[in-house]
Motif scaffolding. Sequence first.
Motif, PDB file in Angstrom:
ATOM      1  N   GLY A   1      -3.480   9.816   1.978  1.00  0.00           N
ATOM      2  CA  GLY A   1      -2.921  10.231   0.696  1.00  0.00           C
ATOM      3  C   GLY A   1      -1.928  11.354   0.764  1.00  0.00           C
TER       4      GLY A   1
ATOM      5  N   SER B   1       6.842   9.881  -1.028  1.00  0.00           N
ATOM      6  CA  SER B   1       6.162   8.629  -0.661  1.00  0.00           C
ATOM      7  C   SER B   1       4.789   8.947  -0.071  1.00  0.00           C
ATOM      8  N   ARG B   2       3.911   7.956  -0.146  1.00  0.00           N
ATOM      9  CA  ARG B   2       2.582   8.106   0.432  1.00  0.00           C
ATOM     10  C   ARG B   2       1.924   6.737   0.498  1.00  0.00           C
TER      11      ARG B   2
ATOM     12  N   HIS C   1       0.805  -1.219   0.000  1.00  0.00           N
ATOM     13  CA  HIS C   1       0.000   0.000   0.000  1.00  0.00           C
ATOM     14  C   HIS C   1       0.844   1.277   0.000  1.00  0.00           C
TER      15      HIS C   1
ATOM     16  N   ASP D   1       0.627  11.445  -9.977  1.00  0.00           N
ATOM     17  CA  ASP D   1       1.749  10.512 -10.067  1.00  0.00           C
ATOM     18  C   ASP D   1       2.986  11.085  -9.361  1.00  0.00           C
TER      19      ASP D   1
ATOM     20  N   GLU E   1       3.554   3.823  -1.774  1.00  0.00           N
ATOM     21  CA  GLU E   1       4.184   4.250  -3.023  1.00  0.00           C
ATOM     22  C   GLU E   1       5.446   5.041  -2.715  1.00  0.00           C
TER      23      GLU E   1
ATOM     24  N   ARG F   1      -1.234   4.432  -0.490  1.00  0.00           N
ATOM     25  CA  ARG F   1      -2.194   4.402  -1.590  1.00  0.00           C
ATOM     26  C   ARG F   1      -3.598   4.608  -1.045  1.00  0.00           C
TER      27      ARG F   1
END
Length: 572
Positions: free
Chosen positions: A498, A558-559, A350, A533, A352, A561
């Motif tokens: 998010g 980073s985060r 989860h 993105d 990114e 999802r």
Amino acid sequence: MPVHADHPRSIDETALAAAALDGTMAGVAVFDTELRYLYVNPALVRHNGLLPAAHLGRRPSEVLPDIDAREDLMRAVLADGRAREVTSSGRLPAESGTARCYWHGAYHRLEVAGRVVGVVGIVLEVMASDAEQHRFAQAQRHLSLLDSANTRIGTTLDMDTTCAELTELVVPGLADVATVEVFPPDVAPPVRPAPPDVVRMRRAAISSVRGLSRGIAQFGVAGDYIDYQQDAAVPRCLVTNQPVVENLTGDERLSRAAPSPERVAAYRELGLHSAIAVPIAVRGAPIGVLGLLRACGSPVFTDDDVVVARELAVRAAVHLDHARRFTHEHTIALELQRSLLSEPRPPHPHIEIATRYLPADRSVLVGGDWFDVIPLPDGRHLKAMGDVMGHGVEAAVAMSHYRSLLRLLADEELPPHRILEQLDRMVERSGLDRAATCLIAVVDRTGGVCEVSSAGHLPPVFIDPGPAGTWLGDVPAGPPLGTGFGGYRTTRVECGPGTVLFMYTDGLVERRGEDIDVSVARLADLNLPESGDLEELLDAVLERFGPGAEDDIAVMASRARVPFPADDCATG
């Protein structure tokens, strides 16, 4: 001719000097210290085909642009007072067509009462046969090539660029086609293996006159690998470490010189008739070959051509050896950088992550900036951004130590400030003499909390896609690691689902002549692209802040999802 007032002469002496200068068959000119004509005698006026007024007050290169006036030699005479003689050539306005004249000149410094007032030149036209004129012109071209080599070859540490500079220098002055081929690098992606009966070379550069460029391309362009049969000119040149000259008057000799027999017909079609293969060697060991070809109406290569080609190869060899060593070390450095700064893997499906690393000096791909993401128990993960003092391999080795120690401490599940305290003590005890800044963020993916602590590092940026927008983290910065002072604090930051955590090193924002706080404040204007993105976000950041950077840049975004189930909300 003017006489200085401190040196009075009788009327007879002055008249005698004037008569001598006016009556001699040699051309006589007097120049001032700026090499402007002060006087020309009748013989020089007739020789040049220009009136005296066209000379006076102007330099030879301005009056006679198509001659080799050797103003450099005249300046040397002015500087040291030593008389010099030289043979020159050129085309004069008094001559019709394109006939080239040759003359011998003598120059000496003119002094009056101990004061340098100019230069006197005496020139006498000499006759030369067609063969002598051709040899003289050829010698002039050769000298010009050798002189140009000093400034046109070796302007960079890129091997292919150096090879291209060599081929471009010798075409068309020495050859109609020139190639430089080198041995495949020992540190590089592998190529297909060469058959046992051929010598494989990599064509680093090729140049040709315009009429041959299209036809020559069929034999291989820069970057291609060329296979030579054992008895071809290039392998024979490499074995003997001596130039090989092939004046290819018959198909048998042409086939022996060609890389492969099937090339003969194509060579004949292009009119190629003469070749030289010259070894490019360092300390007796060949590293490549300079190949020269002539075609159609060009004369065959002479012994003088071979001497010049060999001298050019000797000069190029020094620069190519430097470039080869640099390329070797550069490739190793790149592999080291890749191994030390491998992109972190997302600690959880989860999460990114997007990262970039840009060295300030593209020739030094290793440095002290690093980033890392380490998974922790209970769905948490640790994100780190660090910057070791300095550049190069030593900084990269120190960075590797910091990174390894951080990973070791992360397993102890300590809060961020305690990790930095432990890391500071361990670095001090280890004797590592390079300080480093470091920013650590421990993210609770399920609780919406980000715990951040800084060791002299710049604050993180939080980018919320919702109404919260973008803000700089208010994180107290303790002393850099390796100082032994300690005193770090953990700051808790509440984040919405998010939210992007953006971390960076000072190379992104530090600019000469600007306060660092002003530079950092501009990061508050960051926004997510419409696509959301993270890779596009980093592209936009580097496009905006990257130009003008004087230090390495490392960035990480980073985060978590989204969307997630209500009980699985997250922060970045």
